[in-house]
Design an enzyme around this catalytic site. Sequence first.
Site, short mmCIF file in Angstrom:
data_model
loop_
_atom_site.label_atom_id
_atom_site.label_comp_id
_atom_site.label_asym_id
_atom_site.label_seq_id
_atom_site.Cartn_x
_atom_site.Cartn_y
_atom_site.Cartn_z
N CYS A 210 -0.26 2.51 -4.34
CA CYS A 210 -1.08 3.70 -4.57
C CYS A 210 -0.26 4.96 -4.28
O CYS A 210 0.68 4.93 -3.49
CB CYS A 210 -2.30 3.69 -3.67
SG CYS A 210 -3.48 2.36 -4.03
N HIS B 108 0.86 -1.18 0.00
CA HIS B 108 0.00 0.00 0.00
C HIS B 108 0.90 1.23 0.00
O HIS B 108 2.08 1.17 0.35
CB HIS B 108 -0.91 0.00 1.22
CG HIS B 108 -1.94 -1.09 1.20
ND1 HIS B 108 -2.93 -1.17 0.25
CD2 HIS B 108 -2.12 -2.16 2.02
CE1 HIS B 108 -3.68 -2.23 0.47
NE2 HIS B 108 -3.21 -2.85 1.54
#
Length: 210
Positions: free
Chosen positions: A132, A89
């Site tokens: 991301c 992430h």
Amino acid sequence: MAQAFNMGLERYDMSGKREALMLCVKEGNDGAVGDLQIMETFFNDFGFVPEIVIDGSVQEMRDKLRSFRDRINYSHEDISCVFVVTSSHGNRNVIIDPWENTLEVDEIIHCFNDQQCPKLRGKPKVFMLDACRGHMEDPGVCADKERDYHLMAQLSAQMETYGHRAYMNKFRSPLIPHVCRLSNKTRLCGLDDKRRITYVRQTGRGACIS
């Protein structure tokens, strides 16, 4: 030093050892499992010697980056290139560990600059960051025509544009399989490892190996 060969492309001397590091956060990130499997195959196919950190804390990842860099610096072997991959992430300019602590992307890249890693001065350094970079959805754009890309000493490929979420399903993201498909394409063309690496770098347009 890059040299020309008869396909009209440039390549580096890849006869030395090829080093790789992957920082992989599988916790809450189902697609990382597929990324890890693909990259392990990729490293093996291209003769890289990988070190892999799975679900490490930011401090553990930072310690591994530094020990990996130091091992390269003090190695008596010729090092042809280094390949650093993250699958985790992320947000903006950071990747995120399982405890939601953050590691700056610049810290990862700067760890291998000429000042901190002189052993790799003038050698190819590839960074593939699969995370991301924000929370917005990116609708995408139409790709323009192929451009003429020349060899450079450092290349960075990031999964998503600044401020946007990465596309990833429960199996994997598109970025890492794309690189491997290109490598397999060059194998079908009958290119040896050195030429395959350069070909993927020039046709991959950023998601590259050189």
